[in-house]
Design a protein around this motif. Structure first.
Motif, PDB file in Angstrom:
ATOM      1  N   THR A 180       5.523  12.129  -7.002  1.00 54.16           N
ATOM      2  CA  THR A 180       4.748  12.012  -5.846  1.00 54.16           C
ATOM      3  C   THR A 180       5.568  12.354  -4.424  1.00 54.16           C
ATOM      4  O   THR A 180       5.148  12.891  -3.604  1.00 54.16           O
ATOM      5  N   PHE A 181       6.976  12.001  -4.425  1.00 55.43           N
ATOM      6  CA  PHE A 181       7.814  12.326  -3.489  1.00 55.43           C
ATOM      7  C   PHE A 181       7.811  13.711  -3.022  1.00 55.43           C
ATOM      8  O   PHE A 181       7.621  14.441  -1.911  1.00 55.43           O
ATOM      9  N   GLY A 235       3.763  -2.540  -9.668  1.00 52.50           N
ATOM     10  CA  GLY A 235       4.170  -3.614  -8.949  1.00 52.50           C
ATOM     11  C   GLY A 235       5.567  -3.617  -8.383  1.00 52.50           C
ATOM     12  O   GLY A 235       6.190  -2.609  -8.703  1.00 52.50           O
ATOM     13  N   SER A 236       5.657  -4.296  -7.147  1.00 53.55           N
ATOM     14  CA  SER A 236       7.006  -4.345  -6.471  1.00 53.55           C
ATOM     15  C   SER A 236       7.497  -5.724  -6.113  1.00 53.55           C
ATOM     16  O   SER A 236       6.639  -6.725  -6.349  1.00 53.55           O
ATOM     17  N   ASN A 250       9.699   8.757 -13.113  1.00 59.50           N
ATOM     18  CA  ASN A 250       9.298  10.107 -12.768  1.00 59.50           C
ATOM     19  C   ASN A 250       8.036  10.417 -11.992  1.00 59.50           C
ATOM     20  O   ASN A 250       7.921  11.179 -11.112  1.00 59.50           O
ATOM     21  N   ALA A 251       7.021   9.169 -11.972  1.00 57.80           N
ATOM     22  CA  ALA A 251       5.770   9.394 -11.235  1.00 57.80           C
ATOM     23  C   ALA A 251       6.367   9.325  -9.627  1.00 57.80           C
ATOM     24  O   ALA A 251       5.777  10.291  -8.776  1.00 57.80           O
ATOM     25  N   ILE A 262       0.950  -1.243   0.034  1.00 53.74           N
ATOM     26  CA  ILE A 262       0.030  -0.002  -0.011  1.00 53.74           C
ATOM     27  C   ILE A 262       0.905   1.397  -0.093  1.00 53.74           C
ATOM     28  O   ILE A 262       0.679   2.175  -0.662  1.00 53.74           O
ATOM     29  N   ASP A 263       1.905   1.357   0.807  1.00 55.96           N
ATOM     30  CA  ASP A 263       2.489   2.463   0.875  1.00 55.96           C
ATOM     31  C   ASP A 263       3.570   2.870  -0.209  1.00 55.96           C
ATOM     32  O   ASP A 263       3.755   3.797  -0.672  1.00 55.96           O
ATOM     33  N   LEU A 264       4.037   1.616  -0.815  1.00 55.41           N
ATOM     34  CA  LEU A 264       4.777   1.769  -2.099  1.00 55.41           C
ATOM     35  C   LEU A 264       3.851   2.375  -3.267  1.00 55.41           C
ATOM     36  O   LEU A 264       4.406   3.138  -4.053  1.00 55.41           O
ATOM     37  N   ALA A 265       2.827   2.075  -3.159  1.00 54.08           N
ATOM     38  CA  ALA A 265       1.825   2.454  -4.325  1.00 54.08           C
ATOM     39  C   ALA A 265       1.691   4.117  -3.989  1.00 54.08           C
ATOM     40  O   ALA A 265       1.480   4.635  -4.813  1.00 54.08           O
ATOM     41  N   ARG A 266       1.563   4.236  -2.673  1.00 47.93           N
ATOM     42  CA  ARG A 266       1.182   5.689  -2.519  1.00 47.93           C
ATOM     43  C   ARG A 266       2.317   6.508  -2.587  1.00 47.93           C
ATOM     44  O   ARG A 266       2.233   7.610  -3.066  1.00 47.93           O
ATOM     45  N   CYS A 267       3.624   6.024  -2.822  1.00 48.60           N
ATOM     46  CA  CYS A 267       4.713   6.646  -3.261  1.00 48.60           C
ATOM     47  C   CYS A 267       4.820   6.911  -4.771  1.00 48.60           C
ATOM     48  O   CYS A 267       5.637   7.577  -5.116  1.00 48.60           O
ATOM     49  N   GLY A 268       4.104   6.080  -5.374  1.00 37.60           N
ATOM     50  CA  GLY A 268       3.854   6.346  -6.839  1.00 37.60           C
ATOM     51  C   GLY A 268       4.391   4.907  -7.583  1.00 37.60           C
ATOM     52  O   GLY A 268       4.315   4.747  -8.720  1.00 37.60           O
TER      53      GLY A 268
END
Length: 671
Positions: A532-533, A437-438, A527-528, A427-433
């Motif tokens: 987002t960062f 997938g990870s 870039n996303a 969830i947090d990685l998706a919120r980071c952009g």
């Protein structure tokens, strides 16, 4: 052309003014009947107005036409805003009574109150002959009173109420009036179906529609959005409401069948239509009895969600056939699979389903439906359009609350803490952009960045946690779903959307882990992530957050924008961040701004920042060489000796060792 309400207001005013002009006792009864009507219509109290107009109506030469006009306007406004009236039925009642001076006593029971009982119209035909006879008798009595009006006054007795065994009259009797209270009208038995809830009282949640996530002051469910099948369904419902019939809304699970049926019903029948909502296990056999002797001027609906659960009960097909034969609208929903299983083959319900009308609700929303959805201002629709992935809009909305609650509770003692942390990492990685997938490696690393908890996650292996998180819920989706690249995983979109709105902030170290993993992602996603960062940290930095300034400085340095990096590091250093002071001192030393670098490196070295003391020594060496050369030029022999000791054996100038080399690695510890 006058509307029904206008005609009704005129006729009601006739009754009211007639009561004003009549006997005091009649007026009191009429007055008591009118007041509740005004209260129910949400108007101010009119007690004083009624009494004043009563006085005016009994004066010689009273302008009763003016009174009727006043009360016609007042009554019309009440009828227009009150919304509680069956106009057609009451208009027929008042049409018979408005010009009948002897009927005011009866009128106050079922007309003045403006809530005529449902049984009255049915009874009206049976009592018509009686009413005409009573009216003729009372008219003859009134004519007799008028004929004797010019005769000399005569003694007369008036006996009011009760029973008298004998009345002695001393003079001739010209008239005898015996007033007894009117016999109350007792309604006959009414059909139970006439007391079913009204259609406009139906609520989607009460019909079994799944609640969606609810934010702030939002309602439990978002607004209904018109589906492509709505027009066809409305036509079928209007026909069945008139002729009777079974209408079935079919579709895949979680396609929105119940909401579609609810909206179409409300749009197709009158708001005061009566509806019976049959829950699971409800005995339908007594429905024909409940509908016997019902008010046939209204519409009665039987609602059967998941019709297949009712078809399993013996006798249901026969009940449905009886209801449709009796001109009752039966509205049902069924999953496609259940409909096909019962409709075709030897199932007992096949015969009744063969005469049903069906409307299909598609799981996938058409472009037209999605365009309608995009015009509705509701955050849940915004999230659905962005995050639904391969699921439909209705699947996203329906499953979101279940997925969130299951994930949230997995953190509790005895739950699946490692699985909870694994899903949180995604969830947090998706919120980071990183929304595409990870890798399991990155997910495992991020899990280690969260604060330790009281529960011990070692009882569950990473592989077991991954298997739990990816298992489909409701046969539709897991908490984690496959990413765009083989072997990668991402959190299902509704979890990301909900966390964005209600979850905690993404920890800083998770952001850094994500940026470190940039090489594993393509340019667009990188870039996303960077965008987002910045979007997340710039407001924090603007608010004086030194740590956010530090991270933004590291990002700018990594991108080669040293000017921006110096600005961010200087802001963080001014707020006491020793690591930012070390980074700033390093950048200044690289561009040979040694004098300016010294105080910042000194702060970092004194705080124990790794590498800061060594770099500070080098900077001091460079400054020593510079100033020994100045002294040597001025003829200072000792400066020459010291200078030789500082220079390398080759005689070349000192180089600057990259002890605090540029990049994010040097700033990993947010310390």
């Amino acid at each position: 052309m006058a509307t029904d309400l206008e005609v009704l207001a005129v006729e009601a005013a006739e009754v009211l003014v007639a009561a004003m002009s009549g006997d005091v006792r009649r007026w009191r009864r009429a007055r008591q009947g009118f007041l509740p009507f005004f209260r129910d219509s949400r108007r101010v109290e009119v007690d004083t107005d009624l009494d004043n107009d009563r006085t005016r109506a009994t004066r010689p030469g009273a302008d009763q036409t003016r009174l009727r006009a006043i009360w016609t306007g007042a009554l019309y406004e009440c009828l227009r805003t009150g919304g509680q009236l069956r106009e057609g039925r009451l208009r027929l009642v008042l049409a018979d009574l408005a010009h009948d001076p002897g009927a005011v006593d009866i009128t106050q029971h079922f007309a003045i109150d403006y809530t005529p009982p449902a049984w009255y119209t049915a009874q009206q035909t049976e009592t018509e002959t009686e009413t005409e006879t009573e009216t003729e008798t009372e008219t003859e009595a009134a004519a007799a009173v008028k004929k004797d009006a010019d005769a000399p006054p005569a003694a007369h007795n008036t006996v009011t109420g009760g029973t008298q065994s004998a009345v002695v009259q001393a003079h001739s009797i010209h008239s005898l009036t015996v007033n007894t209270p009117p016999a109350p009208l007792v309604p006959p038995h009414t059909a139970p179906a006439d007391h079913w809830p009204r259609v406009d009282q139906l609520r989607r949640l009460g019909l079994g529609v799944r609640p969606t996530r609810r934010f702030a002051s939002a309602k439990a469910l978002p607004p209904y959005v018109i589906r492509d099948c709505d027009d066809e369904l409305s036509v079928l419902l209007r026909q069945a409401a008139h002729h009777g019939g079974l209408v079935i809304v079919t579709g895949p699970p979680l396609s929105g069948k119940t909401s579609t049926a609810w909206a179409a019903l409300r749009a197709s029948v009158a708001a005061d239509s009566r509806v019976f909502v049959a829950g699971g296990g409800t005995n339908l056999r007594d429905l024909p009895d409940q509908l016997r002797d019902r008010d046939t001027t209204g519409t009665h609906v039987v609602w059967l969600d998941d019709l297949d659960s009712h078809l399993a009960e013996p006798g249901t097909p026969g009940v449905l056939a009886r209801l449709t034969h009796d001109r009752v609208l039966v509205l049902a929903t069924m999953r496609d699979e259940a409909y096909d299983r019962h409709r075709f083959g030897q199932h007992p319900g096949a015969r009744v389903l063969s005469v049903a009308q069906t409307a299909e609700v598609a799981a996938e929303w058409s472009e037209t439906e999605l365009a309608r959805l995009a015009t509705v201002d509701d955050p849940r629709f915004t999230d659905a359009l962005r995050w639904r992935g391969d699921l439909s809009i209705t699947e996203f909305l329906a499953l979101g609350p279940d997925l969130w609650e299951e994930w949230r509770r997995a953190r509790l003692a005895g739950g699946r803490l490692r699985g909870h942390l694994l899903v949180r990492a995604a969830i947090d990685l998706a919120r980071c952009g990183l929304t595409r997938g990870s890798t399991p490696k990155l997910l495992r690393q991020v899990c280690q960045e969260y604060e330790p908890t009281a529960a011990d996650p070692d009882d569950e292996t990473f592989e077991e946690a991954l298997a739990w998180a990816t298992a489909p819920r409701h046969g539709v989706t897991g908490l984690l779903v496959p990413g765009e690249w083989p072997g990668t995983w991402r959190a299902y979109g509704s979890l990301v959307a909900d966390a964005d709105r209600t979850g905690p902030m993404v920890p800083d170290r998770v952001w850094i882990r994500a940026i470190e993993d940039l090489a594993a992602h393509d340019r667009d996603e990188s870039n996303a992530l960077v965008a987002t960062f910045r979007l997340a940290f710039t407001p924090r930095a603007a608010g004086g957050d030194a740590q956010a300034m530090m991270w933004l400085g590291l990002l700018a340095e990594d991108e080669g924008d040293t000017e921006a990096a110096e600005d961010w590091f200087r802001g963080a250093a001014d707020r006491g961040n020793a690591r930012a002071a070390g980074r700033l001192g390093h950048l200044l030393a690289v561009r040979v701004a040694y004098t300016e670098a010294v105080p910042h490196l000194t702060v970092a070295a004194d705080a124990g920042v790794a590498g800061a003391a060594a770099l500070l020594g080098q900077v001091h060496q460079h400054l020593a060489v510079r100033y020994f050369r100045v002294a040597e030029a001025e003829g200072d022999a000792s400066a020459t000796r010291r200078l030789k000791g500082l220079l390398r054996p080759t005689g070349k100038e000192l180089g600057l060792d990259p002890i605090l080399g540029p990049g994010l690695d040097a700033g990993m510890d947010p310390g």
